[in-house]
Design a protein around this motif. Structure first.
Motif, PDB file in Angstrom:
ATOM      1  N   LEU A 274       0.819  -1.220   0.000  1.00 59.43           N
ATOM      2  CA  LEU A 274       0.000   0.000   0.000  1.00 59.43           C
ATOM      3  C   LEU A 274       0.855   1.273   0.000  1.00 59.43           C
ATOM      4  O   LEU A 274       0.308   2.385   0.052  1.00 59.43           O
ATOM      5  CB  LEU A 274      -0.930   0.003   1.221  1.00 59.43           C
ATOM      6  N   HIS A 275       2.188   1.090  -0.028  1.00 59.18           N
ATOM      7  CA  HIS A 275       3.132   2.225  -0.038  1.00 59.18           C
ATOM      8  C   HIS A 275       2.984   3.078   1.227  1.00 59.18           C
ATOM      9  O   HIS A 275       3.155   4.303   1.181  1.00 59.18           O
ATOM     10  CB  HIS A 275       2.942   3.088  -1.291  1.00 59.18           C
ATOM     11  N   LEU A 276       2.703   2.394   2.330  1.00 55.80           N
ATOM     12  CA  LEU A 276       2.611   3.099   3.608  1.00 55.80           C
ATOM     13  C   LEU A 276       3.917   2.998   4.395  1.00 55.80           C
ATOM     14  O   LEU A 276       4.209   3.856   5.227  1.00 55.80           O
ATOM     15  CB  LEU A 276       1.455   2.538   4.453  1.00 55.80           C
ATOM     16  N   VAL A 277       4.689   1.943   4.143  1.00 59.86           N
ATOM     17  CA  VAL A 277       5.990   1.790   4.810  1.00 59.86           C
ATOM     18  C   VAL A 277       7.003   1.284   3.789  1.00 59.86           C
ATOM     19  O   VAL A 277       6.638   0.765   2.728  1.00 59.86           O
ATOM     20  CB  VAL A 277       5.917   0.803   6.003  1.00 59.86           C
ATOM     21  N   GLU A 278       8.291   1.433   4.146  1.00 59.11           N
ATOM     22  CA  GLU A 278       9.365   0.832   3.356  1.00 59.11           C
ATOM     23  C   GLU A 278      10.460   0.363   4.293  1.00 59.11           C
ATOM     24  O   GLU A 278      10.574   0.836   5.435  1.00 59.11           O
ATOM     25  CB  GLU A 278       9.921   1.831   2.338  1.00 59.11           C
ATOM     26  N   GLN A 279      11.244  -0.585   3.822  1.00 58.95           N
ATOM     27  CA  GLN A 279      12.375  -1.077   4.587  1.00 58.95           C
ATOM     28  C   GLN A 279      13.662  -0.578   3.934  1.00 58.95           C
ATOM     29  O   GLN A 279      13.837  -0.714   2.721  1.00 58.95           O
ATOM     30  CB  GLN A 279      12.369  -2.608   4.641  1.00 58.95           C
ATOM     31  N   ALA A 280      14.524  -0.016   4.742  1.00 54.36           N
ATOM     32  CA  ALA A 280      15.810   0.482   4.238  1.00 54.36           C
ATOM     33  C   ALA A 280      16.799   0.525   5.394  1.00 54.36           C
ATOM     34  O   ALA A 280      16.429   0.854   6.535  1.00 54.36           O
ATOM     35  CB  ALA A 280      15.649   1.883   3.630  1.00 54.36           C
ATOM     36  N   ASP A 281      18.074   0.176   5.111  1.00 55.66           N
ATOM     37  CA  ASP A 281      19.147   0.227   6.106  1.00 55.66           C
ATOM     38  C   ASP A 281      18.814  -0.579   7.358  1.00 55.66           C
ATOM     39  O   ASP A 281      19.145  -0.174   8.490  1.00 55.66           O
ATOM     40  CB  ASP A 281      19.451   1.683   6.498  1.00 55.66           C
ATOM     41  N   GLY A 282      18.128  -1.720   7.169  1.00 54.94           N
ATOM     42  CA  GLY A 282      17.821  -2.579   8.294  1.00 54.94           C
ATOM     43  C   GLY A 282      16.743  -2.043   9.222  1.00 54.94           C
ATOM     44  O   GLY A 282      16.596  -2.524  10.355  1.00 54.94           O
ATOM     45  N   LYS A 283      15.960  -1.096   8.736  1.00 54.84           N
ATOM     46  CA  LYS A 283      14.889  -0.504   9.544  1.00 54.84           C
ATOM     47  C   LYS A 283      13.618  -0.361   8.694  1.00 54.84           C
ATOM     48  O   LYS A 283      13.664  -0.429   7.472  1.00 54.84           O
ATOM     49  CB  LYS A 283      15.315   0.858  10.091  1.00 54.84           C
ATOM     50  N   THR A 284      12.506  -0.149   9.381  1.00 59.02           N
ATOM     51  CA  THR A 284      11.225   0.084   8.702  1.00 59.02           C
ATOM     52  C   THR A 284      10.826   1.533   8.894  1.00 59.02           C
ATOM     53  O   THR A 284      10.808   2.040  10.032  1.00 59.02           O
ATOM     54  CB  THR A 284      10.129  -0.841   9.253  1.00 59.02           C
ATOM     55  N   HIS A 285      10.484   2.196   7.784  1.00 62.13           N
ATOM     56  CA  HIS A 285      10.166   3.630   7.805  1.00 62.13           C
ATOM     57  C   HIS A 285       8.704   3.844   7.428  1.00 62.13           C
ATOM     58  O   HIS A 285       8.190   3.221   6.481  1.00 62.13           O
ATOM     59  CB  HIS A 285      11.047   4.382   6.797  1.00 62.13           C
ATOM     60  N   LEU A 286       8.052   4.745   8.121  1.00 65.58           N
ATOM     61  CA  LEU A 286       6.685   5.138   7.787  1.00 65.58           C
ATOM     62  C   LEU A 286       6.721   6.118   6.629  1.00 65.58           C
ATOM     63  O   LEU A 286       7.392   7.152   6.700  1.00 65.58           O
ATOM     64  CB  LEU A 286       5.999   5.773   8.999  1.00 65.58           C
ATOM     65  N   LEU A 287       6.023   5.811   5.549  1.00 59.13           N
ATOM     66  CA  LEU A 287       6.014   6.692   4.377  1.00 59.13           C
ATOM     67  C   LEU A 287       4.864   7.675   4.385  1.00 59.13           C
ATOM     68  O   LEU A 287       4.945   8.759   3.828  1.00 59.13           O
ATOM     69  CB  LEU A 287       5.939   5.856   3.089  1.00 59.13           C
ATOM     70  N   GLY A 288       3.741   7.292   4.953  1.00 63.73           N
ATOM     71  CA  GLY A 288       2.570   8.179   4.928  1.00 63.73           C
ATOM     72  C   GLY A 288       1.542   7.739   5.937  1.00 63.73           C
ATOM     73  O   GLY A 288       1.621   6.642   6.507  1.00 63.73           O
ATOM     74  N   ASP A 289       0.560   8.578   6.129  1.00 63.37           N
ATOM     75  CA  ASP A 289      -0.511   8.308   7.078  1.00 63.37           C
ATOM     76  C   ASP A 289      -1.735   7.818   6.303  1.00 63.37           C
ATOM     77  O   ASP A 289      -2.280   8.553   5.473  1.00 63.37           O
ATOM     78  CB  ASP A 289      -0.851   9.589   7.849  1.00 63.37           C
ATOM     79  N   PRO A 290      -2.198   6.582   6.559  1.00 64.11           N
ATOM     80  CA  PRO A 290      -3.353   6.071   5.809  1.00 64.11           C
ATOM     81  C   PRO A 290      -4.646   6.797   6.123  1.00 64.11           C
ATOM     82  O   PRO A 290      -5.640   6.615   5.434  1.00 64.11           O
ATOM     83  CB  PRO A 290      -3.424   4.597   6.262  1.00 64.11           C
ATOM     84  N   ASP A 291      -4.664   7.609   7.159  1.00 66.18           N
ATOM     85  CA  ASP A 291      -5.866   8.369   7.491  1.00 66.18           C
ATOM     86  C   ASP A 291      -6.043   9.576   6.577  1.00 66.18           C
ATOM     87  O   ASP A 291      -7.078  10.243   6.610  1.00 66.18           O
ATOM     88  CB  ASP A 291      -5.825   8.860   8.940  1.00 66.18           C
ATOM     89  N   GLN A 292      -4.995   9.892   5.779  1.00 66.35           N
ATOM     90  CA  GLN A 292      -5.046  11.064   4.915  1.00 66.35           C
ATOM     91  C   GLN A 292      -5.579  10.686   3.535  1.00 66.35           C
ATOM     92  O   GLN A 292      -5.348   9.576   3.060  1.00 66.35           O
ATOM     93  CB  GLN A 292      -3.664  11.712   4.796  1.00 66.35           C
ATOM     94  N   PRO A 293      -6.273  11.615   2.853  1.00 69.45           N
ATOM     95  CA  PRO A 293      -6.867  11.325   1.543  1.00 69.45           C
ATOM     96  C   PRO A 293      -5.898  10.830   0.488  1.00 69.45           C
ATOM     97  O   PRO A 293      -6.264  10.078  -0.395  1.00 69.45           O
ATOM     98  CB  PRO A 293      -7.495  12.672   1.120  1.00 69.45           C
ATOM     99  N   ASP A 294      -4.612  11.222   0.572  1.00 69.28           N
ATOM    100  CA  ASP A 294      -3.650  10.790  -0.432  1.00 69.28           C
ATOM    101  C   ASP A 294      -3.494   9.275  -0.446  1.00 69.28           C
ATOM    102  O   ASP A 294      -3.039   8.698  -1.413  1.00 69.28           O
ATOM    103  CB  ASP A 294      -2.277  11.421  -0.155  1.00 69.28           C
ATOM    104  N   HIS A 295      -3.874   8.626   0.672  1.00 67.49           N
ATOM    105  CA  HIS A 295      -3.726   7.173   0.760  1.00 67.49           C
ATOM    106  C   HIS A 295      -5.092   6.504   0.760  1.00 67.49           C
ATOM    107  O   HIS A 295      -5.251   5.411   1.282  1.00 67.49           O
ATOM    108  CB  HIS A 295      -2.951   6.797   2.021  1.00 67.49           C
ATOM    109  N   ALA A 296      -6.128   7.164   0.167  1.00 67.75           N
ATOM    110  CA  ALA A 296      -7.463   6.578   0.147  1.00 67.75           C
ATOM    111  C   ALA A 296      -7.525   5.471  -0.878  1.00 67.75           C
ATOM    112  O   ALA A 296      -6.877   5.519  -1.895  1.00 67.75           O
ATOM    113  CB  ALA A 296      -8.500   7.644  -0.146  1.00 67.75           C
TER     114      ALA A 296
END
Length: 296
Positions: A274-296
């Protein structure tokens, strides 16, 4: 006049007789039955009564003072009460002891796309050469006349409406607020029935005021409890980054999240899809907030 000329018309008749349950009234020598239960006060012979003329299920001529909303040349919503594959669907327009048939000729060729009991159709009445009343489905022009033009303010809102037209390119719906909506096949899991009432969300507004709709949930509505938990953890981590990934130790995952590594990987994979998170450098990063319209 022929008896068939009165069918579906609002006419005035004169009471000529009665029994315990009904009045009998005539117009030009044609007799109609009228149920006494429709009146608060009794009628006498020679009284005039105005009502809607039709042939009931017993093939008797009947008049009702409870005028239906659906008439010849006038469209209104009618509820489907039954279906017969060789004939069509029956709709209730409010007549005592009489449902109206919408012919199978007007319905989809695929039977499972026919209206089901409880669905609604926008219909008017027509009379055939034998004086039989039939339901006539509203065409595209009728819906265009009824419809309002939507604005960008409707974007990302939730709507309810009734499917009124099925085409190869998609399904058309009229919302409760009288906006026309379009559902592309890619925005649904299965083709809806004609007459079916649906909830949908607005994913765009066309220049002509038609709503582009989706039957698919928003990202935050589609995620599992496990995915939601991971998102909640990320939101509360410094920089929205956590040290856990799909390569982390199973015991460490169970210790921190209380779920198995398999559950964790499935939930994390769904969030990445869903392109909400990504894994990089051995960690998990939050990419966006699913509560926002951009991620509807």
């Amino acid at each position: 006049m022929e008896t068939t000329d009165y069918m579906g018309q609002i006419i005035s008749v004169t009471v000529t007789d009665e029994n315990e349950q009904d009045y009998f009234a005539q117009k030009d020598g044609v007799t109609f039955r009228i149920e006494k239960s429709e009146f608060d006060k009794p009628h006498q012979v020679t009284d005039a009564i105005t009502g809607f003329a039709y042939e009931n299920e017993e093939h008797e001529l009947q008049l009702t003072t409870k005028l239906p909303m659906v008439k010849i040349g006038h469209y209104a919503w009618a509820t489907v009460v039954a279906s017969r594959r060789d004939l069509g669907v029956f709709v209730d327009i409010g007549l005592p002891n009489k449902d109206i048939v919408v012919s199978s000729d007007l319905l989809p060729t695929i039977h499972h796309l026919w209206p089901a009991k409880g669905d609604q159709l926008l219909v008017s009445l027509i009379v055939d050469k034998k004086g039989r009343l039939w339901g006539q489905l509203a065409d595209e022009d009728i819906f265009q006349e009824m419809a309002k033009k939507a604005t960008q303010q409707q974007n990302n809102s939730d709507v309810q409406g009734i499917i009124y037209r099925l085409k190869i390119v998609g399904s058309f719906l009229l919302t409760d607020e009288k906006y026309i909506g379009f559902i592309h096949p890619s925005e649904r899991d299965a083709e809806p029935r004609i007459g079916q009432k649906l909830k949908a969300r607005v994913i765009g507004v066309r220049p002509d005021g038609v709503l582009n709709l989706s039957l698919r949930p928003r990202a935050y509505e589609a995620i599992s409890d496990d995915s939601a938990m991971i998102l909640a953890v990320l939101k509360h981590q410094p920089g929205n980054v956590m040290a856990y990934t799909d390569k982390s130790d199973p015991e460490a995952i169970r210790e921190f999240f209380g779920i198995s590594k398999g559950q964790f990987k499935r939930a994390l994979g769904h969030l990445m899809k869903l392109h909400l998170v990504e894994q990089a450098d051995g960690k998990t990063h939050l990419l966006g907030d699913p509560d926002q319209p951009d991620h509807a």
